[in-house]
Scaffold this motif. Structure first.
Motif, PDB file in Angstrom:
ATOM      1  N   LYS A  66       0.850  -1.184   0.000  1.00 49.44           N
ATOM      2  CA  LYS A  66       0.000   0.000   0.000  1.00 49.44           C
ATOM      3  C   LYS A  66       0.888   1.237   0.000  1.00 49.44           C
ATOM      4  O   LYS A  66       2.017   1.184   0.513  1.00 49.44           O
ATOM      5  CB  LYS A  66      -0.884   0.025   1.255  1.00 49.44           C
ATOM      6  CG  LYS A  66      -1.449  -1.327   1.688  1.00 49.44           C
ATOM      7  CD  LYS A  66      -2.567  -1.795   0.820  1.00 49.44           C
ATOM      8  CE  LYS A  66      -3.392  -2.900   1.467  1.00 49.44           C
ATOM      9  NZ  LYS A  66      -2.685  -4.188   1.655  1.00 49.44           N
ATOM     10  N   GLY A  67       0.389   2.326  -0.553  1.00 46.33           N
ATOM     11  CA  GLY A  67       1.251   3.500  -0.620  1.00 46.33           C
ATOM     12  C   GLY A  67       0.512   4.810  -0.517  1.00 46.33           C
ATOM     13  O   GLY A  67      -0.661   4.931  -0.872  1.00 46.33           O
ATOM     14  N   VAL A  68       1.245   5.794  -0.018  1.00 40.12           N
ATOM     15  CA  VAL A  68       0.760   7.174   0.047  1.00 40.12           C
ATOM     16  C   VAL A  68       1.798   8.039  -0.661  1.00 40.12           C
ATOM     17  O   VAL A  68       2.987   7.829  -0.501  1.00 40.12           O
ATOM     18  CB  VAL A  68       0.633   7.649   1.517  1.00 40.12           C
ATOM     19  CG1 VAL A  68       0.091   9.073   1.571  1.00 40.12           C
ATOM     20  CG2 VAL A  68      -0.238   6.701   2.321  1.00 40.12           C
ATOM     21  N   MET A  69       1.327   8.984  -1.474  1.00 38.47           N
ATOM     22  CA  MET A  69       2.250   9.873  -2.177  1.00 38.47           C
ATOM     23  C   MET A  69       2.000  11.309  -1.740  1.00 38.47           C
ATOM     24  O   MET A  69       0.851  11.751  -1.680  1.00 38.47           O
ATOM     25  CB  MET A  69       2.061   9.734  -3.689  1.00 38.47           C
ATOM     26  CG  MET A  69       3.163  10.350  -4.546  1.00 38.47           C
ATOM     27  SD  MET A  69       3.162  12.156  -4.699  1.00 38.47           S
ATOM     28  CE  MET A  69       1.686  12.377  -5.713  1.00 38.47           C
TER      29      MET A  69
ATOM     30  N   THR B 164       7.135   8.941  -1.524  1.00 42.27           N
ATOM     31  CA  THR B 164       6.209   7.822  -1.420  1.00 42.27           C
ATOM     32  C   THR B 164       6.430   7.155  -0.071  1.00 42.27           C
ATOM     33  O   THR B 164       7.571   6.920   0.323  1.00 42.27           O
ATOM     34  CB  THR B 164       6.439   6.803  -2.553  1.00 42.27           C
ATOM     35  OG1 THR B 164       6.536   7.508  -3.788  1.00 42.27           O
ATOM     36  CG2 THR B 164       5.299   5.811  -2.638  1.00 42.27           C
ATOM     37  N   VAL B 165       5.340   6.891   0.619  1.00 37.92           N
ATOM     38  CA  VAL B 165       5.412   6.196   1.901  1.00 37.92           C
ATOM     39  C   VAL B 165       4.670   4.873   1.727  1.00 37.92           C
ATOM     40  O   VAL B 165       3.511   4.869   1.326  1.00 37.92           O
ATOM     41  CB  VAL B 165       4.763   7.026   3.026  1.00 37.92           C
ATOM     42  CG1 VAL B 165       4.832   6.278   4.354  1.00 37.92           C
ATOM     43  CG2 VAL B 165       5.432   8.388   3.141  1.00 37.92           C
ATOM     44  N   VAL B 166       5.356   3.783   1.973  1.00 35.96           N
ATOM     45  CA  VAL B 166       4.755   2.469   1.727  1.00 35.96           C
ATOM     46  C   VAL B 166       4.675   1.646   3.005  1.00 35.96           C
ATOM     47  O   VAL B 166       5.468   1.829   3.929  1.00 35.96           O
ATOM     48  CB  VAL B 166       5.555   1.667   0.667  1.00 35.96           C
ATOM     49  CG1 VAL B 166       5.582   2.415  -0.655  1.00 35.96           C
ATOM     50  CG2 VAL B 166       6.959   1.373   1.150  1.00 35.96           C
TER      51      VAL B 166
ATOM     52  N   LEU C  30      -2.227   0.218   5.099  1.00 37.73           N
ATOM     53  CA  LEU C  30      -2.461   1.572   4.580  1.00 37.73           C
ATOM     54  C   LEU C  30      -2.526   2.609   5.692  1.00 37.73           C
ATOM     55  O   LEU C  30      -2.018   3.723   5.547  1.00 37.73           O
ATOM     56  CB  LEU C  30      -3.755   1.589   3.751  1.00 37.73           C
ATOM     57  CG  LEU C  30      -4.103   2.940   3.106  1.00 37.73           C
ATOM     58  CD1 LEU C  30      -2.994   3.424   2.188  1.00 37.73           C
ATOM     59  CD2 LEU C  30      -5.421   2.850   2.353  1.00 37.73           C
ATOM     60  N   GLN C  31      -3.141   2.234   6.828  1.00 37.00           N
ATOM     61  CA  GLN C  31      -3.277   3.208   7.913  1.00 37.00           C
ATOM     62  C   GLN C  31      -1.912   3.611   8.465  1.00 37.00           C
ATOM     63  O   GLN C  31      -1.683   4.778   8.787  1.00 37.00           O
ATOM     64  CB  GLN C  31      -4.185   2.634   9.014  1.00 37.00           C
ATOM     65  CG  GLN C  31      -4.826   3.701   9.876  1.00 37.00           C
ATOM     66  CD  GLN C  31      -5.481   4.814   9.055  1.00 37.00           C
ATOM     67  OE1 GLN C  31      -6.331   4.555   8.221  1.00 37.00           O
ATOM     68  NE2 GLN C  31      -5.051   6.065   9.259  1.00 37.00           N
ATOM     69  N   VAL C  32      -1.018   2.639   8.544  1.00 38.13           N
ATOM     70  CA  VAL C  32       0.353   2.921   8.996  1.00 38.13           C
ATOM     71  C   VAL C  32       1.022   3.898   8.019  1.00 38.13           C
ATOM     72  O   VAL C  32       1.657   4.879   8.425  1.00 38.13           O
ATOM     73  CB  VAL C  32       1.180   1.610   9.094  1.00 38.13           C
ATOM     74  CG1 VAL C  32       2.667   1.900   9.285  1.00 38.13           C
ATOM     75  CG2 VAL C  32       0.641   0.731  10.227  1.00 38.13           C
ATOM     76  N   ALA C  33       0.834   3.647   6.741  1.00 39.78           N
ATOM     77  CA  ALA C  33       1.433   4.519   5.718  1.00 39.78           C
ATOM     78  C   ALA C  33       0.846   5.928   5.793  1.00 39.78           C
ATOM     79  O   ALA C  33       1.580   6.926   5.687  1.00 39.78           O
ATOM     80  CB  ALA C  33       1.234   3.917   4.326  1.00 39.78           C
ATOM     81  N   LEU C  34      -0.461   6.020   6.000  1.00 38.27           N
ATOM     82  CA  LEU C  34      -1.107   7.338   6.076  1.00 38.27           C
ATOM     83  C   LEU C  34      -0.616   8.130   7.284  1.00 38.27           C
ATOM     84  O   LEU C  34      -0.332   9.332   7.188  1.00 38.27           O
ATOM     85  CB  LEU C  34      -2.635   7.180   6.128  1.00 38.27           C
ATOM     86  CG  LEU C  34      -3.306   6.929   4.774  1.00 38.27           C
ATOM     87  CD1 LEU C  34      -4.738   6.419   4.961  1.00 38.27           C
ATOM     88  CD2 LEU C  34      -3.326   8.194   3.914  1.00 38.27           C
TER      89      LEU C  34
END
Lengths: 381, 381
Positions: free
Chosen positions: B307-310, B357-359, B363-367
Motif C-alpha cells: 500500500k502506498g501514500v504519495m 512515497t510512503v509504503v 495503509l493506515q500505517v502509511a497514512l
C-alpha cells in the motif's frame, strides 16, 4: 558554504562504467546527484546515461588522479583500479569510498586472506606462493584451488589443483592456494556503513552456482538457512566492515560447509551481482544504500517487501554479435518478472547482458517461475 | 529489417522534459531505449539525463515537426503541444502515442465534455460559452465552475462562479461552465492500452485535495471505496480509452458524489501525478507501463505489492531561490519512505520539486507516517 548533496552540482566520480554504475545512476536521479564515470570502453553501459563519461584506463595513475580532481566523492564499481592515485586524492582531502586501504586488501587475495587470519574471521585454510616452483612442496595440501593474488575476475584466474597431475594447469604468478571447501551452499551478505559509523545489513542471499559456467546461475533471498546461521553470517559481515573501517557497500560471499560452518570466500567493496534483486525486493536497494553510505546520509531500511530470485542474462555460447533477446516479450507477460538490460549491444559467450528479477510473496512460486523464465529467454546474435 | 526496441538505437521522442519524463527515463534505462526530450526550459528536469535534450517551444509547429523527424515513436508528458505537427508526423507514417486525435480532445475541455456526452460517459452537467457576455444568460446554472476550454493547468484557468457577483472574476475566453459537483471524494484510475488492443488498469487511487493550494495534497492506493464503485470506475476508464482508440497511458480523475455516482472530471493521456506511487507499490510502474504501451509490448502486471501514500514536495510559499530541503535527512531514516527529487534547482511557491512515497503493508500505517513526514519536510530557499 558546504555543497549540498541534492543541490544538482554534487559530483560523484565512479571508477568503472558497467552495469553496476548504470543501476547506481538510475537511483542517483532521485537524489539529484551527478554521476561521472571513467571506463576504458567507450561503449560501456554507463556511457550514454552518465552525467559525463570519460574513456580511460582505470589502472593508470595519471588518468585516475586527474579524473578525481573535480569530484566531491569518488567511488568504484570495480576493484581493479589504480589505488596509488586514489590514495593521493585521499591524502589531498578528497573523499574516496571505499577507502584506498580497503581496495589494496581486496585487490590482493593474499592480503585478503591475511586480513581474515589476523582478525579471526573464518575462511578456508590457505598458503601463499610466489611462483609455480613452490607448487610441489605443497603436495601435502591437495586438493586446493590456486587463485591468482591479483587480477582474477568472474572465475578467471582460478585453477583446481587436485593432485600432482593438475600442476600442468597451474599459474606461474603469485597465488593463494586455498583448501577445497566441501560446502553445502554459498551465501552472500551485503552490508553498508556510512562515515558516521552507522551499519546496515540486507537479508542474506543464497547463490546457486553453475559449475559448468563457473558463474552464479541464480540467487534468491531470503536464503534457506537457519536463524543461527543467518545471525552468524551477519556477525561476520559486521566484523569485516568494522575491522576494515570501511565506508560504502560491501558484499561478502561465504561458504556454508557441510558441517555447518561459515567461511568467508571473497569480498567486494561495491554494489554486487548478489544484490540486484534489492531494487524490487527491499525498501532500499543496494544502489541507493551505497549512495547513502558514501554521502554520509542515514542508511535506509533493508527490510524485504517481497521474496525474489535473480537470474543473470548471459550471452549464449557460440554467439558473438548484435544481441537478440529471444523470448523477452514472452517473459514480460508474467506478473513479477522484471527485466533489466545493461545496454551492451554486442553479445559474447557468457557475457552479462542483463538480469531478470522474479518476485513473489512466496519464494517457491518465484523459484518455479524463475526456472521457467530461464528456459524461455536466450541471448543470441 | 525492423529496428529492435532494445537494440540501443531505438529513439523515443518526448514532448516535455519535466518530472514525468525524468521518471520515464529511469525506467527506459532497463529497456535500453533512448529518450530524447523537447522542452522550452533549458534547465528542465530531463535536461541532464535525457539521451538528447532540445530546447524549443512545444507549441511551435516547425519545432515539433522537426523534433519528430528522426524518432521511432513520439509521445508526450504534457498535453499542451502542437497537435498539427504531430498529425503531420502521423500522416507521414510516424508512430505518435497518444494519437493527435486524442490530444485534440484533451487540449479542449469543451471537446472533452462533448466526447463524454456522445459516448454516454458520466460527467458533471455543463454548458459551453464563447465569451463572458454569455455568462448572464446562464444564471439559471449557478453555482458552477468556469473552466477555460484551452490552456488551463494545475488549477489555473478555473473560476468558481457561485452567483452574479462572481461574474467579475470570470474569464473572457471560450469556456466550459461546469455544474458544481457535491462530491465526497476524488479518485483516479490509470489505464493503459497498447497497439494490439490489450488493456490494463492500475488499482484505484484516492486523492486528498488541498482547497487552500488547489493542488493534490496527498493520495493513496488502494482507494477506500466499495468493490462496486471500483468496478464501475474501471468500466468507465475502459470505455474511455477504447472509445478514444488510444495507445499509451491514460489517467482519469473522477468525482465520487455524495449520492454514490461517479463523474469523470478530467483525463490526461500520459503518466500522471496520481501514479507516482506505482514505482514502489506495483509490479509494473506507470512509467514502465507507458513505455510498454507505446512500444506495443505486452502490458505488465499492475498488481499492488504494498500500500502506498504519495506526497507532493511543494515549494513553501514566500520562498524563491536555490532549494533547501529542510528535514530531508530526518525523513530518510523512516522505513518505507522514498524520496524522489526532480532536479529543479530553484524553488518557487507551490512548485512541484519532488515527491515522497510512503509504503507499508498497512495503509493506515502509511497514512499516519505520511502525515508525520509531511510535517517534517519543507522546501525553502
Amino acid at each position: 558554504m558546504q555543497k549540498l548533496w541534492y543541490g544538482g552540482n554534487f559530483k560523484v566520480g565512479v571508477l568503472g562504467g558497467g552495469q553496476l554504475g548504470r543501476m547506481l545512476i538510475q537511483e542517483a536521479v532521485n537524489y539529484n546527484v551527478q554521476i561521472h564515470c571513467l571506463d576504458p570502453d567507450a561503449k560501456a553501459p554507463c556511457s550514454e546515461i552518465a552525467h559525463s563519461f570519460k574513456v580511460g584506463a582505470l589502472t593508470d595513475f595519471e588518468t585516475v588522479y586527474q579524473f578525481g580532481q573535480d569530484k566531491d566523492v569518488i567511488t568504484v564499481e570495480i576493484e581493479n583500479v589504480n589505488v596509488d592515485a586514489l590514495e593521493k586524492l585521499e591524502i589531498e582531502g578528497k573523499k574516496v569510498f571505499p577507502q584506498p586501504s580497503v581496495l589494496r586488501i581486496v585487490q590482493d587475495k593474499g592480503l585478503q586472506k591475511q586480513f581474515y587470519l589476523e582478525n579471526e574471521i573464518p575462511t578456508a585454510d590457505f598458503r601463499l606462493i610466489d611462483s609455480i616452483h613452490e607448487m610441489e612442496r605443497n603436495s601435502d595440501f591437495f586438493p586446493f584451488f590456486q587463485k591468482l593474488r591479483k587480477g582474477g575476475y568472474d572465475g578467471k584466474g582460478v585453477a583446481a589443483i587436485k593432485s600432482e597431475k593438475d600442476i600442468k594447469n597451474a599459474f606461474h604468478e603469485p597465488s593463494v592456494l586455498e583448501k577445497l571447501v566441501d560446502f553445502q551452499k554459498e551465501i552472500s551478505v551485503i552490508i553498508s556503513r556510512n562515515e558516521a559509523g552507522e551499519v546496515s545489513i540486507f537479508p542474506v542471499v543464497e547463490c546457486v552456482f553453475s559449475e559448468e559456467l563457473n558463474l552464479v546461475e541464480l540467487l534468491f533471498s531470503p536464503a534457506n538457512i537457519s536463524l543461527e546461521i543467518e545471525k552468524n553470517a551477519k556477525e561476520i559481515a559486521t566484523k569485516i566492515i568494522q575491522k576494515l573501517n570501511m565506508v560504502g557497500l560491501l558484499a561478502i560471499e561465504l561458504f556454508l560447509t557441510k558441517s555447518g560452518d561459515l567461511l568467508v570466500n571473497e569480498i567486494a567493496p561495491r554494489p554486487h551481482n548478489s544484490g540486484h534483486h534489492t531494487i524490487e525486493c527491499n525498501h532500499t536497494s543496494q544502489y541507493e544504500q551505497h549512495l547513502r553510505s558514501i554521502l554520509n546520509l542515514p542508511l535506509g531500511s533493508t527490510k524485504a517487501i517481497q521474496k525474489g530470485v535473480m537470474i543473470n542474462l548471459l550471452g549464449e555460447p557460440n554467439y558473438i554479435g548484435e544481441a537478440r533477446y529471444e523470448g523477452i516479450e514472452e517473459i514480460m507477460k508474467f506478473p513479477g518478472v522484471k527485466v533489466h538490460l545493461y545496454g551492451k549491444s554486442i553479445t559474447k559467450p557468457h557475457r552479462k547482458m542483463g538480469h531478470i528479477t522474479v518476485v513473489s510473496e512466496d519464494l517457491q512460486v518465484a523459484l518455479t517461475l524463475a526456472e521457467q523464465v530461464k528456459q524461455m529467454i536466450q541471448v543470441k546474435a
